[in-house]
Design a protein around this motif. Structure first.
Motif, PDB file in Angstrom:
ATOM      1  N   ARG A   1      65.034  24.740  39.591  1.00 52.53           N
ATOM      2  CA  ARG A   1      64.978  25.712  38.506  1.00 52.53           C
ATOM      3  C   ARG A   1      65.657  26.996  38.989  1.00 52.53           C
ATOM      4  NH1 ARG A   1      58.879  25.728  38.457  1.00 52.53           N
ATOM      5  NH2 ARG A   1      59.351  27.935  38.491  1.00 52.53           N
ATOM      6  N   PRO A   2      66.391  27.664  38.140  1.00 46.67           N
ATOM      7  CA  PRO A   2      67.119  28.858  38.579  1.00 46.67           C
ATOM      8  C   PRO A   2      66.218  30.033  38.971  1.00 46.67           C
ATOM      9  CG  PRO A   2      67.392  28.517  36.226  1.00 46.67           C
ATOM     10  CD  PRO A   2      66.652  27.322  36.753  1.00 46.67           C
ATOM     11  N   ASP A   3      64.936  29.975  38.648  1.00 44.15           N
ATOM     12  CA  ASP A   3      64.040  31.075  39.002  1.00 44.15           C
ATOM     13  C   ASP A   3      63.359  30.847  40.353  1.00 44.15           C
ATOM     14  OD1 ASP A   3      62.414  28.984  38.179  1.00 44.15           O
ATOM     15  OD2 ASP A   3      60.966  30.278  37.173  1.00 44.15           O
ATOM     16  N   CYS A   4      63.875  29.901  41.133  1.00 44.16           N
ATOM     17  CA  CYS A   4      63.319  29.600  42.448  1.00 44.16           C
ATOM     18  C   CYS A   4      64.191  30.197  43.544  1.00 44.16           C
ATOM     19  CB  CYS A   4      63.233  28.088  42.668  1.00 44.16           C
ATOM     20  SG  CYS A   4      62.018  27.268  41.646  1.00 44.16           S
ATOM     21  N   VAL A   5      63.537  30.633  44.605  1.00 48.35           N
ATOM     22  CA  VAL A   5      64.255  31.087  45.786  1.00 48.35           C
ATOM     23  C   VAL A   5      64.452  29.875  46.698  1.00 48.35           C
ATOM     24  CG1 VAL A   5      62.199  31.744  47.105  1.00 48.35           C
ATOM     25  CG2 VAL A   5      64.360  32.864  47.571  1.00 48.35           C
ATOM     26  N   GLY A   6      65.594  29.803  47.382  1.00 43.61           N
ATOM     27  CA  GLY A   6      65.832  28.701  48.308  1.00 43.61           C
ATOM     28  C   GLY A   6      66.509  27.504  47.696  1.00 43.61           C
ATOM     29  N   LEU A   7      67.361  27.738  46.709  1.00 44.57           N
ATOM     30  CA  LEU A   7      68.098  26.636  46.095  1.00 44.57           C
ATOM     31  C   LEU A   7      69.302  26.261  46.955  1.00 44.57           C
ATOM     32  CD1 LEU A   7      68.102  27.862  42.394  1.00 44.57           C
ATOM     33  CD2 LEU A   7      66.624  26.134  43.421  1.00 44.57           C
ATOM     34  N   PRO A   8      69.777  25.026  46.861  1.00 43.18           N
ATOM     35  CA  PRO A   8      70.972  24.636  47.608  1.00 43.18           C
ATOM     36  C   PRO A   8      72.137  25.574  47.300  1.00 43.18           C
ATOM     37  CG  PRO A   8      69.930  22.712  46.645  1.00 43.18           C
ATOM     38  CD  PRO A   8      69.221  23.909  46.088  1.00 43.18           C
ATOM     39  N   GLY A   9      72.884  25.928  48.345  1.00 38.31           N
ATOM     40  CA  GLY A   9      74.031  26.806  48.178  1.00 38.31           C
ATOM     41  C   GLY A   9      73.697  28.284  48.143  1.00 38.31           C
ATOM     42  N   MET A  10      72.434  28.618  48.226  1.00 37.78           N
ATOM     43  CA  MET A  10      71.990  30.011  48.172  1.00 37.78           C
ATOM     44  C   MET A  10      71.882  30.565  49.586  1.00 37.78           C
ATOM     45  SD  MET A  10      68.328  31.387  46.584  1.00 37.78           S
ATOM     46  CE  MET A  10      68.736  31.193  44.856  1.00 37.78           C
ATOM     47  N   VAL A  11      72.238  31.832  49.754  1.00 45.93           N
ATOM     48  CA  VAL A  11      71.938  32.529  51.007  1.00 45.93           C
ATOM     49  C   VAL A  11      70.854  33.556  50.683  1.00 45.93           C
ATOM     50  CG1 VAL A  11      73.802  34.252  50.779  1.00 45.93           C
ATOM     51  CG2 VAL A  11      72.815  33.789  53.015  1.00 45.93           C
ATOM     52  N   VAL A  12      69.797  33.511  51.461  1.00 49.52           N
ATOM     53  CA  VAL A  12      68.674  34.430  51.283  1.00 49.52           C
ATOM     54  C   VAL A  12      68.667  35.367  52.485  1.00 49.52           C
ATOM     55  CG1 VAL A  12      66.167  34.637  51.092  1.00 49.52           C
ATOM     56  CG2 VAL A  12      67.353  32.712  50.005  1.00 49.52           C
ATOM     57  N   ILE A  13      68.798  36.655  52.205  1.00 50.72           N
ATOM     58  CA  ILE A  13      68.783  37.670  53.252  1.00 50.72           C
ATOM     59  C   ILE A  13      67.467  38.420  53.111  1.00 50.72           C
ATOM     60  CG2 ILE A  13      69.972  39.651  54.245  1.00 50.72           C
ATOM     61  CD1 ILE A  13      72.488  38.702  52.670  1.00 50.72           C
ATOM     62  N   THR A  14      66.685  38.426  54.170  1.00 46.25           N
ATOM     63  CA  THR A  14      65.384  39.073  54.103  1.00 46.25           C
ATOM     64  C   THR A  14      65.046  39.719  55.434  1.00 46.25           C
ATOM     65  OG1 THR A  14      63.108  38.806  53.320  1.00 46.25           O
ATOM     66  CG2 THR A  14      63.989  37.050  54.733  1.00 46.25           C
ATOM     67  N   ASN A  15      63.898  40.366  55.488  1.00 41.86           N
ATOM     68  CA  ASN A  15      63.468  41.042  56.711  1.00 41.86           C
ATOM     69  C   ASN A  15      62.253  40.336  57.302  1.00 41.86           C
ATOM     70  OD1 ASN A  15      62.128  42.112  54.320  1.00 41.86           O
ATOM     71  ND2 ASN A  15      61.072  43.455  55.735  1.00 41.86           N
ATOM     72  N   TYR A  16      61.906  40.711  58.524  1.00 37.75           N
ATOM     73  CA  TYR A  16      60.827  40.053  59.254  1.00 37.75           C
ATOM     74  C   TYR A  16      59.476  40.222  58.571  1.00 37.75           C
ATOM     75  CZ  TYR A  16      64.167  39.130  62.909  1.00 37.75           C
ATOM     76  OH  TYR A  16      65.248  38.658  63.602  1.00 37.75           O
ATOM     77  N   GLU A  17      59.227  41.357  57.972  1.00 34.27           N
ATOM     78  CA  GLU A  17      57.949  41.594  57.285  1.00 34.27           C
ATOM     79  C   GLU A  17      57.801  40.681  56.070  1.00 34.27           C
ATOM     80  OE1 GLU A  17      59.058  44.806  59.873  1.00 34.27           O
ATOM     81  OE2 GLU A  17      60.134  44.037  58.131  1.00 34.27           O
ATOM     82  N   THR A  18      58.876  40.474  55.348  1.00 39.93           N
ATOM     83  CA  THR A  18      58.823  39.579  54.189  1.00 39.93           C
ATOM     84  C   THR A  18      58.586  38.142  54.629  1.00 39.93           C
ATOM     85  OG1 THR A  18      60.256  41.049  52.917  1.00 39.93           O
ATOM     86  CG2 THR A  18      60.081  38.776  52.146  1.00 39.93           C
ATOM     87  N   VAL A  19      59.202  37.731  55.733  1.00 41.20           N
ATOM     88  CA  VAL A  19      58.955  36.387  56.265  1.00 41.20           C
ATOM     89  C   VAL A  19      57.477  36.244  56.623  1.00 41.20           C
ATOM     90  CG1 VAL A  19      59.425  34.810  58.176  1.00 41.20           C
ATOM     91  CG2 VAL A  19      61.309  35.999  57.055  1.00 41.20           C
ATOM     92  N   ARG A  20      56.910  37.259  57.250  1.00 43.81           N
ATOM     93  CA  ARG A  20      55.488  37.218  57.610  1.00 43.81           C
ATOM     94  C   ARG A  20      54.621  37.128  56.349  1.00 43.81           C
ATOM     95  NH1 ARG A  20      53.994  42.632  59.339  1.00 43.81           N
ATOM     96  NH2 ARG A  20      53.906  42.844  57.088  1.00 43.81           N
ATOM     97  N   ASP A  21      54.919  37.957  55.352  1.00 41.70           N
ATOM     98  CA  ASP A  21      54.083  38.021  54.146  1.00 41.70           C
ATOM     99  C   ASP A  21      54.206  36.793  53.255  1.00 41.70           C
ATOM    100  OD1 ASP A  21      53.306  40.505  55.066  1.00 41.70           O
ATOM    101  OD2 ASP A  21      54.564  41.623  53.648  1.00 41.70           O
ATOM    102  N   TYR A  22      55.333  36.090  53.327  1.00 44.07           N
ATOM    103  CA  TYR A  22      55.573  34.925  52.463  1.00 44.07           C
ATOM    104  C   TYR A  22      55.860  33.675  53.292  1.00 44.07           C
ATOM    105  CZ  TYR A  22      55.728  38.459  48.894  1.00 44.07           C
ATOM    106  OH  TYR A  22      55.394  39.493  48.069  1.00 44.07           O
ATOM    107  N   GLN A  23      55.261  33.597  54.466  1.00 44.41           N
ATOM    108  CA  GLN A  23      55.551  32.501  55.390  1.00 44.41           C
ATOM    109  C   GLN A  23      55.224  31.128  54.824  1.00 44.41           C
ATOM    110  OE1 GLN A  23      52.928  32.441  58.894  1.00 44.41           O
ATOM    111  NE2 GLN A  23      51.774  34.076  57.894  1.00 44.41           N
ATOM    112  N   PHE A  24      54.181  31.007  54.037  1.00 43.78           N
ATOM    113  CA  PHE A  24      53.809  29.701  53.509  1.00 43.78           C
ATOM    114  C   PHE A  24      54.837  29.204  52.489  1.00 43.78           C
ATOM    115  CE2 PHE A  24      49.555  31.584  54.555  1.00 43.78           C
ATOM    116  CZ  PHE A  24      49.354  30.836  55.696  1.00 43.78           C
ATOM    117  N   SER A  25      55.247  30.079  51.582  1.00 34.98           N
ATOM    118  CA  SER A  25      56.265  29.697  50.594  1.00 34.98           C
ATOM    119  C   SER A  25      57.592  29.399  51.265  1.00 34.98           C
ATOM    120  CB  SER A  25      56.465  30.822  49.573  1.00 34.98           C
ATOM    121  OG  SER A  25      55.325  30.971  48.759  1.00 34.98           O
ATOM    122  N   LEU A  26      58.024  30.282  52.164  1.00 37.01           N
ATOM    123  CA  LEU A  26      59.322  30.108  52.820  1.00 37.01           C
ATOM    124  C   LEU A  26      59.358  28.864  53.705  1.00 37.01           C
ATOM    125  CD1 LEU A  26      60.091  33.840  53.664  1.00 37.01           C
ATOM    126  CD2 LEU A  26      61.129  32.438  51.858  1.00 37.01           C
TER     127      LEU A  26
END
Length: 160
Positions: free
Chosen positions: A116-141
């Protein structure tokens, strides 16, 4: 003029080659770039400057001041892991049980379902984020099958 060591450019050159080779077999998974907050816009501008035609279908800046609100689940709050009873020290959980005990806060592609286009992490996508966001959303990521993960200023990993 001050010149860097070219690490960012080298990574972007590698990503171009990797994605070109991977596309020969299948659609490559998304790319995750984790960097300090101060470098998120630098990565985005370097991607835009480096490629005449970007190898990425979409560039997502997963930060509260950028694209993060677009991918958050409504009313999900913070991601947490909880199971009953409160103290689960020493208990063994099956993978399915672990998944049931996690409250996910980001919309990510579900395995076996169309993207679905409203999802993060789709094929061909580059996701640029910071360490705090990875920590806060570790389960989803962690549910996303990343094809490449790049850690910029990786000494930040040692900090909680």
């Amino acid at each position: 003029m001050i010149w860097g060591l070219g690490k960012t450019f080298s990574v972007l050159a590698f990503l171009r080659e990797y994605l070109d080779l991977a596309r020969g077999n299948d659609e490559p998974g998304p790319v995750l770039i984790v960097a300090p907050v101060s470098l998120l816009s630098v990565w985005q501008s370097e991607i835009e400057k480096t490629y005449e035609k970007s190898p990425f279908r979409e560039i997502v800046i997963l930060h509260s001041s950028a694209d993060l609100p677009k991918f958050r689940k409504e009313g999900a709050g913070r991601e947490i892991f909880s199971t009953e009873p409160e103290s689960n020290a020493g208990e063994e959980f099956e993978r399915e049980e672990l998944g049931e005990g996690i409250r996910y806060a980001l919309r990510v592609p579900e395995e076996g379902e169309p993207a679905r286009p409203d999802c993060v992490g789709l094929p061909g996508m580059v996701v640029i984020t910071n360490y705090e966001t990875v920590r806060d959303y570790q389960f989803s990521l962690a549910r996303i099958p990343w094809s490449v993960v790049v850690l910029d200023e990786a000494q930040a990993v040692k900090n909680p």
